[in-house]
Design a protein around this motif. Structure first.
Motif, PDB file in Angstrom:
ATOM      1  N   LYS A   1      -3.325   4.447   2.265  1.00 38.09           N
ATOM      2  CA  LYS A   1      -4.151   4.426   3.376  1.00 38.09           C
ATOM      3  C   LYS A   1      -4.170   3.783   4.735  1.00 38.09           C
ATOM      4  CE  LYS A   1      -6.767   8.083   2.171  1.00 38.09           C
ATOM      5  NZ  LYS A   1      -6.923   9.294   2.983  1.00 38.09           N
TER       6      LYS A   1
ATOM      7  N   GLY B   1      -8.331   4.159  -1.663  1.00 35.99           N
ATOM      8  CA  GLY B   1      -7.311   5.347  -1.537  1.00 35.99           C
ATOM      9  C   GLY B   1      -6.800   5.603  -2.957  1.00 35.99           C
TER      10      GLY B   1
ATOM     11  N   LYS C   1      -9.032   7.520  -5.419  1.00 37.06           N
ATOM     12  CA  LYS C   1      -9.148   8.911  -5.097  1.00 37.06           C
ATOM     13  C   LYS C   1      -8.178   9.890  -5.058  1.00 37.06           C
ATOM     14  CE  LYS C   1     -13.373   7.894  -2.127  1.00 37.06           C
ATOM     15  NZ  LYS C   1     -13.634   8.118  -0.809  1.00 37.06           N
TER      16      LYS C   1
ATOM     17  N   THR D   1      -2.642   1.975   7.720  1.00 32.31           N
ATOM     18  CA  THR D   1      -1.866   2.973   8.896  1.00 32.31           C
ATOM     19  C   THR D   1      -0.985   2.034   9.510  1.00 32.31           C
ATOM     20  OG1 THR D   1      -3.792   2.083  10.351  1.00 32.31           O
ATOM     21  CG2 THR D   1      -4.154   4.051   9.167  1.00 32.31           C
TER      22      THR D   1
ATOM     23  N   ASP E   1       0.882  -1.288  -0.056  1.00 33.65           N
ATOM     24  CA  ASP E   1       0.070  -0.164  -0.024  1.00 33.65           C
ATOM     25  C   ASP E   1       0.858   1.268   0.150  1.00 33.65           C
ATOM     26  OD1 ASP E   1      -2.786   1.341   0.197  1.00 33.65           O
ATOM     27  OD2 ASP E   1      -1.863   2.069   2.352  1.00 33.65           O
TER      28      ASP E   1
ATOM     29  N   ALA F   1      -9.763  -1.191   0.759  1.00 34.81           N
ATOM     30  CA  ALA F   1      -9.429  -0.021   1.256  1.00 34.81           C
ATOM     31  C   ALA F   1      -8.201   0.938   0.464  1.00 34.81           C
ATOM     32  CB  ALA F   1      -9.204  -0.134   2.767  1.00 34.81           C
ATOM     33  N   SER F   2      -7.292  -0.086   0.429  1.00 33.16           N
ATOM     34  CA  SER F   2      -6.158   0.476  -0.442  1.00 33.16           C
ATOM     35  C   SER F   2      -6.558   0.868  -1.804  1.00 33.16           C
ATOM     36  CB  SER F   2      -5.093  -0.480  -0.504  1.00 33.16           C
ATOM     37  OG  SER F   2      -3.887  -0.008  -1.386  1.00 33.16           O
TER      38      SER F   2
ATOM     39  N   THR G   1      -5.176   9.211  -3.272  1.00 30.99           N
ATOM     40  CA  THR G   1      -4.728   9.413  -1.906  1.00 30.99           C
ATOM     41  C   THR G   1      -4.287   7.971  -1.390  1.00 30.99           C
ATOM     42  OG1 THR G   1      -7.041   9.137  -0.990  1.00 30.99           O
ATOM     43  CG2 THR G   1      -6.002  11.604  -1.177  1.00 30.99           C
TER      44      THR G   1
ATOM     45  N   SER H   1      -8.624  -5.135   3.590  1.00 25.97           N
ATOM     46  CA  SER H   1      -7.770  -4.020   3.486  1.00 25.97           C
ATOM     47  C   SER H   1      -7.282  -3.629   2.101  1.00 25.97           C
ATOM     48  CB  SER H   1      -6.485  -4.489   4.339  1.00 25.97           C
ATOM     49  OG  SER H   1      -6.769  -4.838   5.534  1.00 25.97           O
TER      50      SER H   1
END
Length: 241
Positions: A226, A218, A221, A228, A182, A214-215, A223, A211
């Protein structure tokens, strides 16, 4: 006599010239002809051009039955980090800078060897964590190795009443490798989008696939990065626990 003198002289001169031309042709240096590059040169030219793994099939290089003698640099680096952790010193940032420069000199086969060590369930969990940590310091050259760690099916057996210790370790190692991937999305978002999409569609655990999703969000978008988990502190912080 004078009647044949001219033709005879001409024939003698012609024969002498022909002989000189023949000798010159036989003794001159051969012409330079472009040749094919040596096989070694081809390998050197292609060494730095390792294609990204875009398949859920293993990308591990085949190791010969009799491995060549020499230092196991990946293991040396792992031992070096484990030793430093045992010393409980407070100069981790300086030490990490030194390790990063060493990792930068590793060959592709060495990075894949680190992946193999991270996947070795017979090794201590700290060594497996350190193997992923070292890969996280290598940047994009470690893409295939990190992907290998995440996509390789786990060999553990789930207990009815919960996760076994081995399964917990497997999940932790894979999650740390996923976080490292990521982080690479900031360097090459297009490639990591493909990688995370493959992981999302794989037979990985629900946690890993969630996960990866979720990556993907990000990255789409603009960004990336993401997830953490701070890999640079993952190993060091384990000492304080």
């Amino acid at each position: 006599m004078s009647r044949y003198h001219g033709p005879i002289v001409f024939l003698i001169v012609f024969a002498l010239l022909g002989g000189l031309i023949y000798v010159a042709e036989k003794t001159k240096a051969p012409a330079l002809v472009p040749t094919e590059p040596l096989p070694g040169a081809i390998l050197i030219a292609q060494k730095s051009k390792v294609p990204f793994s875009e398949s859920l099939k293993s990308a591990m290089p085949k190791v010969p039955a009799k491995a060549s003698a020499g230092f196991d640099m990946p293991q040396i680096l792992i031992d070096q980090v484990v030793q430093r952790l045992s010393e409980r010193r407070n100069d981790w940032a300086v030490f990490e800078k030194q390790v990063r420069s060493q990792v930068a000199n590793l060959a592709y086969a060495d990075l894949m060897a680190l992946a193999g060590k991270a996947l070795n369930s017979e090794s201590a969990i700290r060594e497996r964590d350190v193997a992923v940590y070292l890969l996280s310091l290598a940047g994009m050259p470690a893409h295939n190795a990190l992907f290998e760690v995440v996509k390789t099916p786990s060999k553990h057996t789930t207990h009815v009443r919960g996760k076994s210790l081995q399964q917990t370790e497997e999940d932790t190692v894979k999650m740390r490798a996923l976080v490292a991937l990521d982080q690479l999305a900031a360097m090459n978002p297009n490639q990591l989008y493909k990688t995370m999409n493959l992981i999302r569609k794989s037979k990985s655990s629900s946690q890993i696939k969630a996960s990866a999703m979720a990556s993907l969000v990000g990255i789409s978008k603009g960004t990336p990065g993401k997830l953490t988990m701070n890999l640079n502190q993952t190993v060091a912080s384990a000492e304080a626990q």
